[in-house]
Each structure stands twice: as C-alpha cells, then as structure tokens.
Design an enzyme around this catalytic site. Sequence first.
Site, PDB file in Angstrom:
ATOM      1  CG  HIS A 465      34.930  40.875  34.951  1.00 38.20           C
ATOM      2  ND1 HIS A 465      35.095  40.947  33.788  1.00 38.20           N
ATOM      3  CD2 HIS A 465      33.520  41.510  34.918  1.00 38.20           C
ATOM      4  CE1 HIS A 465      34.621  40.668  32.810  1.00 38.20           C
ATOM      5  NE2 HIS A 465      32.951  40.787  33.185  1.00 38.20           N
ATOM      6  CD  GLU A 466      30.489  40.903  37.931  1.00 36.17           C
ATOM      7  OE1 GLU A 466      29.819  42.407  36.329  1.00 36.17           O
ATOM      8  OE2 GLU A 466      31.195  40.086  36.747  1.00 36.17           O
ATOM      9  CG  HIS A 469      31.435  45.989  33.615  1.00 32.61           C
ATOM     10  ND1 HIS A 469      31.812  45.859  32.726  1.00 32.61           N
ATOM     11  CD2 HIS A 469      31.370  44.314  34.462  1.00 32.61           C
ATOM     12  CE1 HIS A 469      31.607  44.915  32.217  1.00 32.61           C
ATOM     13  NE2 HIS A 469      31.851  44.067  32.875  1.00 32.61           N
TER      14      HIS A 469
END
Length: 672
Positions: A465-466, A469
């Site tokens: 997820h990170e 980003h």
Amino acid sequence: MNILTENFTPPYQSAPFNEINNEDYFPAFEKLIRESEDEIDSIVKNPSEPDFENVIEALAYSGEKLDRVSNIFFNLNSAETSDELQHIAQEVSPILTEYSSKISQNEALFRKIKIVYDQKDHYNLNEEQQMLLNETYKGFVRSGALLNEVDKEKLKKINMDLSLKSLQFGQNVLASTNNYFKHITRKSDLAGIPETIIEQYAEEAKERNLEGWVVTLQYPSYIPLMTYAENRGLRKELALANGKKSFDGGEFDNQDLIKDLLQLKQQKAELLGYENYAEYVLEERMAKSPAKVLDFLNELLTKAKPYAEKEIEELKSLAKTDGIDEIQGYDHAYYAEKLRKAKYDLNDEELRPYFPLNHVQDAVFGLANTLFGLTFKERNDIPKYHDDVKVYEVKENDEYKALLYVDYFPRKGKRAGAWMTSYKNQYRKNGENSRPHISIVCNFTKPTKDTPSLLTFQEVTTLFHEFGHALHGILADTQYPTLSGTSVKWDFVELPSQFLENFCYEPEFLKTFAKHYQTGEVLPNEKIEKIEQSKNFMEGYQTMRQLGFGILDMNYHTKVGELATMSIKDFEDKYTKAIQLYPSNPETAMSPSFSHIFQGGYSAGYYSYKWAEVLDADAFHYFKENGIFNPKIAAKYKILLSSGGTKDPMELYKNFRGSEPKVESLLKRAFG
C-alpha cells in the site's frame, strides 16, 4: 553556519540529517521565511505587465528551500520526534501559518493573479499551465483573497489556531499511546500467543529493565495479543486501554480539543461562504458534495450490512462454545482468527516465516521493475535520521529517478500507523528535471536476536500500500512542484496505494517471494489458495468499519452545531449506530485518537479510502482481463501516475481505462 539554510551537498542534494541540530530549526525557518517573502515581493513589484510566467509560474517555484526544510522538520516530528522537537513545532507552526496567510491574503499579489486569470484566453497555455493557473486562482479565493480586511484577520487567526490545535491533538495521542504498558509476570497469561511475539514482549520488558514481558499499545505489540491471547480478561484490559487513548479525562485528553477544532473549521467555512466545512473541502474533490458522499457510503452500507451481520453470527456461535453468551468488540479479532483457522486452516503466525521483510521488499521492488522498469540500489553514503532507516537510489534505464527512504520499525519517537511522505518534490525548471526524495514509514514487527523481521500478511499488504503511494511520487514527471506526485484530488490519492495491494493475492506473483526464511521453501500451493480464498474473509465487517469512520467524519464536519449540547461519546455513538455490530462500551471512544481527521489531512475526506477502492478494483480488473504484468496497460498506468495533478482525475482515469470506474467492480470483488 546553519546547515539548513545552505545548499545541501550530500549525493543528490539529499537532507544532511547527520549535520542538523535541533537549535538550527527556528533560525532557519525565520531566515527562509524572510527569503520567501522577498521572492513574493519581487513578483508583486515587478514593473512588467502581469503574465503567466512572471506571476503564476514565478509563484509556483517560490519558497522551494522553505518547503524542503518544512518537510524535513515535520516528517521528523512524525517519525523521530522528541520533547524538544515537539516544543519547536509549537513555536514554528504559528509563524508558518502566519507566513502562509500573508501570501494568500496579499492583495497586490492577488490582483496580479486575477489579471492573468481574467485574460487566460489570451495566453497560449498548455494543459498543465491551464491547470496551474486555475488551481492558483482558486487556491487564493479559497484562502480568503476576496474577503474584507476584518474577515481576513479572522481567517488568519482561525488558521493559526487550527495549526496549533491539530498539532496538539497528535502529540496527545502519541503521549497517551506511549504512557501505557502492561507488565506481565506470568507466562501462563500469554497462552495462545505465538512464541515469536512472546519473544518480542520479553525484549520490550528488557528495554524497560523489567522481568517478564511487556505489551504496549503500538500495533505490532497490541494486535497479536488481541488476536491470539486466550486470556479474555487480558484482551479486555488492553482493548479498554486502547479505547481510552486521549479519552480518560487526563492530561492528554482530546475531547475538548475536538470540539475546538470542529468549531474553528465551521467558522472558517462560514467565513468563506460555505454552509459547513465538508462543503468547503468537497468542492475540491472528485465527490463534490457531502450529499453525494453520504449517498455513496450508505449505498455500500446497505450492500455490506447483511454480509457483516452474517459474519458476526458465525463468531457468536464460535464464542458460545467457550461459554461466552454475549460477544464483545474485544473478542472480535480472537474469534475471527479462530474462524479463519477453521475455515481456511490458515493463520498469520503460520504465514509469518514465509514473509521475511527483506523478501517482501525485494518483491515490491521487483514488481516496480517489471511494470515500470525501475531499479533500487541501497546507498550507504546518504545521511539518515535513524539507524533503522535505509536509503535506496532509484533508477530507470540507468538514469537517476529518485531517492527512497524506508523506515520500518516502531520507536517511542514515531507515531503509530504507516504512511508515505516526501522530503523533496519533483519539478522541471531551466531545462533540469529535479527528482523527488520519497519516504515510506511503517511500524512492522521488529527483528529479534534470533529471527529477522517476519511480517503478517496484513503487514505485507501494508508495505505494498505505502509503496503504491511511493511510486506516485517516484514516477512524478510534471513541470510544477505544486502539481507533482501525490498533489492530486484527495479522493484520488489512494488509488495507487490500494491498487498495488491487489498483487499480494495473485498466486503467480506470491510464489516469487513467499519463501521460508530458514529453509527457502516456497509457500505451499494449498496455503496460497487459502490466502486467495480468505481474501474476502470478514469483508463485510471490514467494510462496515471503514464506512463507520467515513460516516462519522462526514457528520462531524456537517453537524458541528449538535456538539454544543452533546458529548463526543454521544455524538460518536449516534452517528455510528447504523454500523455498530458490537455493544458500545461507555468507557471508550475512538474519536479522541482519530488522527486521520483531527491531525492529518482527511477532515471530511475519510470516505476517500472507499471511494478509491472502487477505482482500484476497476483498475485491477482491467489488468486481470489482460494479464497482471501486461506491459501496454502498465505503460498507460504509468502515465496516470506520472501526471500528478496536471489533469482532472476522472479524465486521467478514463484515459487509462477507457471508461469511468464502475462500483460493481468493488462489489464483485468484495462479495462475489
């Protein structure tokens, strides 16, 4: 000499963390604010006729050094804070807010912006330039440029108060989290908890010079206890402590602060001509209005609730076999894990040995190489702010693309959760493409003297997820820093992160990295199948939980008047009643530690996680139809990521996908 006001000399002009002293910050901010104000003055006093280049573009490039130092300071205040840094933050925040207000309410500057804006059809602007002009003009109007002098002063005061109070909110949550620990002296109290976690608790006790074991409210400590501890009393005690964070009436209580923050936001919205703060925020989002957001959330609520209720009934039946007639919230994780084990013969602790952190990181780096041609090489000559941090040089076709800092383990000076941030933005100027410095910060299970850091499957998806980003930042390729990377509409920003999580459930990809840290054995096919099958386990419950946060957030920012006669707890209970699946505990409330909306940038925007799930489900479905590593689709997706905020997000999405996203993609993925 103040290192923060000099040109940075380490490789790629990276932040000289090893040379920064805390006493450097305040004088650096004062000096750089003065320099930035001089840049603004030169724009205002320029005798030439106002045009796009000498007003809009000049403004977009101004304050670069101040931005860099601000990023360094506030990122460290989240990842490696101290009492001294927190004190400096309280001093620095008001002067930065005042500086920002001075610019946004500078009448002479706004007059020039308005001249250019009113004559925009006379300029031959490309799409990105048009976006910059529109966003600049709107940004000034939304910051009070059209207000009279009295109201401008009111807005300036409100912004300053908001800045300080939101900072205080986060400091209270961190202090409240760090202040609690549970010292356990009998190992029998830890029955059911895996040995690797018990070893972690023993290490924590040793660090505190205590015998036995210590559990904290940091997630890598708290979550395993709630998931595996057979001792129901211990689960209850920890859940109560967690639910009382900043809600115990003590020094770090946030209840009054929440009311203050919401009142200030309401005053700001009304001053700027909006009915409430949510109307103000959503004007600049894909969703556009509170009504549309609530319709979206309630539509999903209607679909998800029957699934959630059925899931809870299964847990109740399981709890009854242990003699529990009324299951409570603190029982959920324990019985959910038991049910998952019974249904899929799978638990996180069995999977941990197959997900050593270094394998997972290699996998996510490899995925970025397959999709986008990126390579990652660790650099030991670039300064770091803590020994836990690693720095990677990112290249594409042997050409430098970005720096990536990774910071994986919990510390007392680090706030909870996981996030991506930036130390330096990407932009192009004078023929040079200035590349970004990106950071991922997490709180994963620490290595011990006997084992490396072994991740739960949830931690694996968190890293992906990170990193999603991070890719948004790494691949940024825009002209202007204010439109670069993650500078997009807030309900679009979670698409890249949530999209990347999907790969964690793909068997052909999982097999490339899910290998036992001791034997090298690949995760067996039956376990991979179980991961796939369990992908939507408790999806109804998880959906309801996210919808509850979103609905509560939207009501806080549209119905602030009600809080005058209600407690935070009563307001929370009222607006989460429709999603409550367990009895509410009068001693606990989640709002006082709801940092996303009271400290972070998710005020009136928490719904965007679910909104972006529609986008990510639809986007990944496109890949699935054509091959998850399809180079042509990856190339189109790369354009979406690299474009930042240069286009309307729906236009960007349609250029990639060929159509608008369909909510059915999410519903099909979640509930079949």
